[in-house]
Design an enzyme around this catalytic site. Structure first.
Site, PDB file in Angstrom:
ATOM      1  N   GLY A 154       0.842  -1.199   0.000  1.00  0.00           N
ATOM      2  CA  GLY A 154       0.000   0.000   0.000  1.00  0.00           C
ATOM      3  C   GLY A 154       0.873   1.242   0.000  1.00  0.00           C
ATOM      4  CB  SER A 202       4.486   6.235   1.900  1.00  0.00           C
ATOM      5  OG  SER A 202       5.122   6.711   3.062  1.00  0.00           O
ATOM      6  CB  ALA A 254      -1.395   2.634   3.338  1.00  0.00           C
ATOM      7  CB  SER A 281       5.762  -4.129  -2.820  1.00  0.00           C
ATOM      8  OG  SER A 281       4.725  -4.274  -1.880  1.00  0.00           O
TER       9      SER A 281
HETATM   10  P1  ADP Z   1       3.249   2.623   6.230  1.00  0.00           P
HETATM   11  O1  ADP Z   1       4.047   1.520   6.883  1.00  0.00           O
HETATM   12  O2  ADP Z   1       2.200   2.091   5.306  1.00  0.00           O
HETATM   13  O3  ADP Z   1       4.103   3.668   5.593  1.00  0.00           O
HETATM   14  P2  ADP Z   1       2.723   3.478   8.921  1.00  0.00           P
HETATM   15  O4  ADP Z   1       2.300   2.206   9.583  1.00  0.00           O
HETATM   16  O5  ADP Z   1       4.161   3.920   9.129  1.00  0.00           O
HETATM   17  O6  ADP Z   1       2.414   3.381   7.365  1.00  0.00           O
HETATM   18  O7  ADP Z   1       1.791   4.674   9.373  1.00  0.00           O
HETATM   19  C1  ADP Z   1       0.381   4.582   9.340  1.00  0.00           C
HETATM   20  C2  ADP Z   1      -0.258   5.591  10.291  1.00  0.00           C
HETATM   21  O8  ADP Z   1      -1.665   5.443  10.211  1.00  0.00           O
HETATM   22  C3  ADP Z   1       0.120   5.378  11.745  1.00  0.00           C
HETATM   23  O9  ADP Z   1       0.275   6.642  12.367  1.00  0.00           O
HETATM   24  C4  ADP Z   1      -1.087   4.627  12.312  1.00  0.00           C
HETATM   25  O10 ADP Z   1      -1.267   4.856  13.694  1.00  0.00           O
HETATM   26  C5  ADP Z   1      -2.225   5.219  11.508  1.00  0.00           C
HETATM   27  N1  ADP Z   1      -3.401   4.334  11.355  1.00  0.00           N
HETATM   28  C6  ADP Z   1      -4.687   4.725  11.550  1.00  0.00           C
HETATM   29  N2  ADP Z   1      -5.544   3.706  11.328  1.00  0.00           N
HETATM   30  C7  ADP Z   1      -4.795   2.640  10.981  1.00  0.00           C
HETATM   31  C8  ADP Z   1      -5.122   1.299  10.634  1.00  0.00           C
HETATM   32  N3  ADP Z   1      -6.383   0.863  10.595  1.00  0.00           N
HETATM   33  N4  ADP Z   1      -4.105   0.463  10.328  1.00  0.00           N
HETATM   34  C9  ADP Z   1      -2.836   0.896  10.353  1.00  0.00           C
HETATM   35  N5  ADP Z   1      -2.450   2.164  10.667  1.00  0.00           N
HETATM   36  C10 ADP Z   1      -3.438   3.042  10.991  1.00  0.00           C
END
Ligand code: ADP
Length: 206
Positions: free
Chosen positions: A33, A35, A37, A107
């Site tokens: 997904g 960045s 997400a 990815s």
């Molecule tokens: P990615 O790894 O996709 O770049 P991150 O996990 O680093 O994203 O960041 C996602 C952000 O979204 C975090 O601050 C997290 O707390 C927030 N968030 C809100 N709802 C969700 C959810 N349902 N699942 C995952 N993260 C969530």
């Protein structure tokens, strides 16, 4: 393949024996997904839940591998492809070790993800699309990267100046942009039960 005179060595302990001991199947849970997400957050939370259930797990995180294993790679299309290839190979080793590997990588290219899918046996690759609108990801801007990308300080940033190709047929889609983290964890764990990767009643037996 540059290496020659390399012979595959069979291990004495088969994957099936490891899985029997662990009381669950091994698999690659491939979180993909945009960045922001929620891939890393969700993978980490799912791992905690699975660990509590008694599963053998390990998270392979995008930012972490870029510190080591993939530290020589950038973000061009070719480097992203190589990054995913290496992670796929590592994740495959984890499945042979009887572990549930959780990977959190943008990815963005379908072909790269499909190559990993083809690397492993049918059913081992469990693609989880963390669906969140670009606007949501950008408003979260967890690492301040969107702001930099909009300012032109990061080139080839997924969603802004580089494409994200949505999975055509993921094993699972979770609404990480609009649902709570807890409900997304439930959705993933229930899907793993549904697909027979874990069986909570077996896991809790002594
Ligand atoms: P990615 O790894 O996709 O770049 P991150 O996990 O680093 O994203 O960041 C996602 C952000 O979204 C975090 O601050 C997290 O707390 C927030 N968030 C809100 N709802 C969700 C959810 N349902 N699942 C995952 N993260 C969530």
């Amino acid at each position: 393949m540059k290496s020659t005179n390399v012979v595959w060595q069979q291990t004495q302990v088969a994957r099936a024996e490891r899985e029997r001991q662990n009381k669950h199947q091994s698999a690659i849970l491939w979180f993909t997904g945009l960045s922001g997400a929620g891939k890393s957050t969700l993978a980490a939370a799912v791992e905690v839940r699975l660990h509590e259930l008694g599963c053998r797990t390990f998270v392979i995180d995008g930012d972490n591998v870029r510190h080591g294993l993939c530290g020589d790679l950038g973000f061009s299309a070719a480097d992203r492809t190589e990054n995913i290839r290496r992670v796929g190979e590592v994740a495959k080793l984890f499945t042979e070790a009887g572990v549930i590997a959780l990977t959190a990588f943008i990815s963005p290219f379908r072909a790269d993800r499909d190559r990993v899918r083809q690397l492993v046996a049918d059913g081992d690759f469990f693609e989880i699309y963390c669906k969140a609108d670009l606007a949501v990801c950008e408003s979260r801007d967890v690492k301040g990267l969107y702001q930099k990308a909009r300012a032109g300080q990061i080139l080839e940033f997924t969603g802004i100046s580089s494409p994200y190709e949505e999975p055509a047929k993921p094993e699972l889609m979770v609404e990480t942009g609009s649902s709570s983290l807890e409900s997304c964890v439930d959705t993933v764990v229930n899907a793993l039960i549904h697909h027979g990767i874990i069986q909570p009643e077996t896991l809790t037996q002594p």
